[in-house]
Scaffold this motif. Sequence first.
Motif, mmCIF file in Angstrom:
data_model
loop_
_atom_site.group_PDB
_atom_site.id
_atom_site.type_symbol
_atom_site.label_atom_id
_atom_site.label_comp_id
_atom_site.label_asym_id
_atom_site.label_seq_id
_atom_site.Cartn_x
_atom_site.Cartn_y
_atom_site.Cartn_z
ATOM 1 N N THR A 88 166.591 44.731 35.402
ATOM 2 C CA THR A 88 167.591 45.374 36.252
ATOM 3 C C THR A 88 167.243 46.837 36.494
ATOM 4 O OG1 THR A 88 169.214 43.920 35.221
ATOM 5 C CG2 THR A 88 170.060 45.727 36.541
ATOM 6 N N MET A 89 166.801 47.517 35.450
ATOM 7 C CA MET A 89 166.449 48.921 35.574
ATOM 8 C C MET A 89 165.269 49.121 36.525
ATOM 9 S SD MET A 89 165.433 51.521 32.501
ATOM 10 C CE MET A 89 163.885 50.678 32.157
ATOM 11 N N VAL A 90 164.265 48.261 36.421
ATOM 12 C CA VAL A 90 163.103 48.356 37.304
ATOM 13 C C VAL A 90 163.509 48.081 38.749
ATOM 14 C CG1 VAL A 90 160.863 47.329 37.879
ATOM 15 C CG2 VAL A 90 161.428 47.814 35.499
ATOM 16 N N ALA A 91 164.388 47.088 38.960
ATOM 17 C CA ALA A 91 164.873 46.798 40.317
ATOM 18 C C ALA A 91 165.600 48.010 40.894
ATOM 19 C CB ALA A 91 165.795 45.582 40.298
ATOM 20 N N GLY A 92 166.412 48.677 40.064
ATOM 21 C CA GLY A 92 167.109 49.874 40.521
ATOM 22 C C GLY A 92 166.160 51.005 40.833
ATOM 23 N N SER A 93 165.114 51.166 40.010
ATOM 24 C CA SER A 93 164.161 52.259 40.237
ATOM 25 C C SER A 93 163.351 52.045 41.512
ATOM 26 C CB SER A 93 163.220 52.398 39.036
ATOM 27 O OG SER A 93 162.314 51.311 38.961
ATOM 28 N N LYS A 94 163.116 50.784 41.889
ATOM 29 C CA LYS A 94 162.305 50.484 43.073
ATOM 30 C C LYS A 94 163.131 50.421 44.361
ATOM 31 C CE LYS A 94 158.457 47.961 40.934
ATOM 32 N NZ LYS A 94 157.386 48.812 41.499
ATOM 33 N N TYR A 95 164.341 49.866 44.269
ATOM 34 C CA TYR A 95 165.119 49.589 45.485
ATOM 35 C C TYR A 95 166.502 50.219 45.494
ATOM 36 C CZ TYR A 95 161.414 46.170 46.037
ATOM 37 O OH TYR A 95 160.178 45.577 46.148
ATOM 38 N N GLY A 96 166.807 51.073 44.520
ATOM 39 C CA GLY A 96 168.124 51.682 44.495
ATOM 40 C C GLY A 96 169.204 50.634 44.307
ATOM 41 N N PHE A 156 178.214 45.227 33.149
ATOM 42 C CA PHE A 156 177.193 45.784 32.273
ATOM 43 C C PHE A 156 175.838 45.883 32.988
ATOM 44 C CE2 PHE A 156 174.163 45.335 28.735
ATOM 45 C CZ PHE A 156 174.628 46.346 27.905
ATOM 46 N N VAL A 157 175.465 44.814 33.688
ATOM 47 C CA VAL A 157 174.172 44.796 34.371
ATOM 48 C C VAL A 157 174.188 45.729 35.587
ATOM 49 C CG1 VAL A 157 172.472 43.335 35.539
ATOM 50 C CG2 VAL A 157 173.652 42.484 33.521
ATOM 51 N N VAL A 158 175.317 45.790 36.283
ATOM 52 C CA VAL A 158 175.442 46.748 37.389
ATOM 53 C C VAL A 158 175.267 48.175 36.870
ATOM 54 C CG1 VAL A 158 177.075 47.774 39.037
ATOM 55 C CG2 VAL A 158 176.850 45.297 38.883
ATOM 56 N N ALA A 159 175.800 48.452 35.678
ATOM 57 C CA ALA A 159 175.633 49.785 35.088
ATOM 58 C C ALA A 159 174.158 50.125 34.902
ATOM 59 C CB ALA A 159 176.382 49.875 33.750
ATOM 60 N N MET A 160 173.367 49.141 34.469
ATOM 61 C CA MET A 160 171.938 49.390 34.301
ATOM 62 C C MET A 160 171.248 49.590 35.649
ATOM 63 S SD MET A 160 171.063 49.776 31.245
ATOM 64 C CE MET A 160 169.322 49.856 31.623
ATOM 65 N N LEU A 161 171.696 48.874 36.673
ATOM 66 C CA LEU A 161 171.144 49.075 38.012
ATOM 67 C C LEU A 161 171.437 50.498 38.492
ATOM 68 C CD1 LEU A 161 169.775 47.242 40.296
ATOM 69 C CD2 LEU A 161 172.028 47.273 41.348
ATOM 70 N N VAL A 162 172.649 50.981 38.215
ATOM 71 C CA VAL A 162 173.024 52.348 38.579
ATOM 72 C C VAL A 162 172.107 53.353 37.889
ATOM 73 C CG1 VAL A 162 174.823 54.104 38.271
ATOM 74 C CG2 VAL A 162 175.433 51.818 39.097
ATOM 75 N N VAL A 163 171.892 53.159 36.595
ATOM 76 C CA VAL A 163 171.052 54.087 35.836
ATOM 77 C C VAL A 163 169.626 54.090 36.386
ATOM 78 C CG1 VAL A 163 170.057 54.549 33.572
ATOM 79 C CG2 VAL A 163 172.458 53.914 33.764
ATOM 80 N N GLY A 164 169.087 52.891 36.671
ATOM 81 C CA GLY A 164 167.742 52.823 37.238
ATOM 82 C C GLY A 164 167.659 53.494 38.587
ATOM 83 N N GLU A 207 169.681 55.889 39.861
ATOM 84 C CA GLU A 207 169.947 57.326 39.855
ATOM 85 C C GLU A 207 168.908 58.137 39.100
ATOM 86 O OE1 GLU A 207 172.157 58.857 41.558
ATOM 87 O OE2 GLU A 207 173.226 57.106 42.309
ATOM 88 N N LEU A 208 168.400 57.607 38.003
ATOM 89 C CA LEU A 208 167.499 58.393 37.160
ATOM 90 C C LEU A 208 166.024 58.115 37.384
ATOM 91 C CD1 LEU A 208 169.043 58.592 33.576
ATOM 92 C CD2 LEU A 208 168.986 60.336 35.345
ATOM 93 N N LEU A 209 165.705 56.878 37.776
ATOM 94 C CA LEU A 209 164.308 56.469 37.714
ATOM 95 C C LEU A 209 163.704 56.098 39.061
ATOM 96 C CD1 LEU A 209 164.588 54.281 34.511
ATOM 97 C CD2 LEU A 209 163.746 56.614 34.669
ATOM 98 N N GLN A 210 164.458 56.263 40.154
ATOM 99 C CA GLN A 210 163.914 55.881 41.453
ATOM 100 C C GLN A 210 162.675 56.711 41.768
ATOM 101 O OE1 GLN A 210 166.799 55.590 44.550
ATOM 102 N NE2 GLN A 210 165.591 54.110 45.669
ATOM 103 N N GLY A 211 161.609 55.993 42.095
ATOM 104 C CA GLY A 211 160.342 56.659 42.388
ATOM 105 C C GLY A 211 159.435 56.786 41.185
ATOM 106 N N HIS A 212 159.956 56.535 39.955
ATOM 107 C CA HIS A 212 159.129 56.577 38.749
ATOM 108 C C HIS A 212 158.472 55.219 38.517
ATOM 109 C CE1 HIS A 212 160.684 60.425 38.116
ATOM 110 N NE2 HIS A 212 161.602 60.196 37.195
ATOM 111 N N GLU A 213 157.321 55.216 37.900
ATOM 112 C CA GLU A 213 156.660 53.972 37.507
ATOM 113 C C GLU A 213 157.135 53.617 36.107
ATOM 114 O OE1 GLU A 213 154.566 50.646 38.137
ATOM 115 O OE2 GLU A 213 154.716 52.270 39.583
ATOM 116 N N ILE A 214 157.786 52.458 35.980
ATOM 117 C CA ILE A 214 158.349 52.056 34.689
ATOM 118 C C ILE A 214 157.399 51.096 33.991
ATOM 119 C CG2 ILE A 214 160.369 51.095 33.535
ATOM 120 C CD1 ILE A 214 160.874 53.613 35.164
ATOM 121 N N VAL A 215 157.194 51.329 32.696
ATOM 122 C CA VAL A 215 156.375 50.421 31.910
ATOM 123 C C VAL A 215 157.071 49.071 31.824
ATOM 124 C CG1 VAL A 215 155.332 50.014 29.644
ATOM 125 C CG2 VAL A 215 155.505 52.342 30.535
#
Length: 389
Positions: free
Chosen positions: A15-23, A218-226, A228-236
Motif C-alpha cells: 500500500t505504501m509503495v502504491a501511494g508513493s508511486k500514484y498518490g 487502516f490500509v487507507v491510512a498507509m496509502l495516505v502516508v505513502g 504524502e511522505l514518499l511520493q517520488g522516492h524509490e522504496i525498497v
Amino acid sequence: MAAATGVGAGDLVATMVAGSKYGYTLLWAVIVGTVFKLALGEAVGRWHLTSGETILSGWRTLGRWALWYFGVYAVVWGFIYGATAMSASGLPLNALFPGLSVRYWAMLCGLAGFLLVWFGRYAVLEKVMTAFVGIMFVTVVGTAVLVTPHLGDLFAGVAPRLPDGSMVYVLGLIGGVGGTITLAAYGYWTLAKGWRGPRWLPMMRTDNATGYVMTGIFVVAMLVVGAELLQGHEIVSGDKGLLTLGDTLAADYGHWARIPFLIGFFAVSFTSVIGVWHGVSLLFADWWRTLRGTTAPIEGSNAYRAYVLWLTFPPMVLLFLDEPFGLTVAYGALGALFMPFLAGTLLVLLNSRGLDSAGRSGRLSNTLLVACLALFVYLAYDQVTGLFE
C-alpha cells in the motif's frame, strides 16, 4: 481477530509503495479489496453458522482431493510463513533496539507467539489481540493524521482510474487487503465465541463488517502516508521498506515521530504471528480430525500443538539465510494459491441444495464470490509465472 491477523507488514509495504508511486489515485482499489475480503469472511462465517459443520467438513463433501490440497498446502505454507512472520516482527524491534540482530528478535517473537498460543485459550488471545489492534490503529492512523492528507485528492481517488503501469499495484491492493488462509479461520473464532446457528447471522455480519471497515481505514491510512511522505522516492521492496518510512518521519518531524510508527509496525506484524499460530493451527487440527473421522475437540489437541510447533521452530532455520525479501516473495506466491481454492469451494458449498435457506448465497454474495474467484485465479497465475521469469 481475523482482520488484524490478515493485515501484515507485506500488505502495508504494498500500500505504501502504491501511494508513493500514484498518490491517491488507487484508493478505489483498496475499497474494492476491502469489499472482496468482507464478502469472503461473511461467506465463511455463514457456512459455519448455518451448516452446523466446519469448513473442513464442507471440503470433505467435495472429495478427498480438497482435504489433501489443504493439508499439503498448510504444511508447505506454514514453513514459509513462520519465517516470514517472525522476520517481519523482528525488523521494527531491531530498528528500536539495534543491540540484537533481526534474526534473534525474530526468534524471540516466534517464541512469544508460541507461548501465548500454547498456554492461552481463545478468550485470552482475544484480549491480547484487542490491545495490539488499539496500538496499530492509534499509531498508523495517527501517522496519517500527522502528515495532513489533502482531502480533495483523497476523495478524488474513489473514482476508478488506471494510470500507466499501475495494473500490478491495483491487483495487489485488491488481493492483499486482509489475509489469505486466515479468512478460513474466521469460522472457528465464531465458534469459540459460542455463536452457533442461523440466529447469530446478524451478529456475525456486524462483526465481520466492523473488522474489515477498520482494516480498510487502516490500509487507507498507509496509502495516505505513502502519498504524502514518499511520493517520488524509490522504496525498497519487502518488509524492510517500512523502515524507510520510519527514517523519513524522523527527518521530517523529529526522531520522536519514528518511535510510535515502529511500535505500530511491530503491532501489525506480531498480531499476524498470534492470529496465525492460533487460527491456522485450529484449521490444521480440524483437517487431521476430519481425515480420521473423529469428533474430538481440536484446540489443545496433539495435532493443534504439532502445527504450533511446526510454525515456530523449523522455520527458524530459514532465518539464518538472512533473506527476508525472498521469503516475502515465496509467501506471496503460496498465498495466491489458496485464495482461488477458498472462493471456488465457498461458491459450491453455499449454493448446495442441502444447506439451510438462511445459509445459501444470494445474488450479491454469488456475484462477489465469482469476482473474487476470477481475480484470485489471475493473481495466482501472475504470482507463479513471476517466479520463473
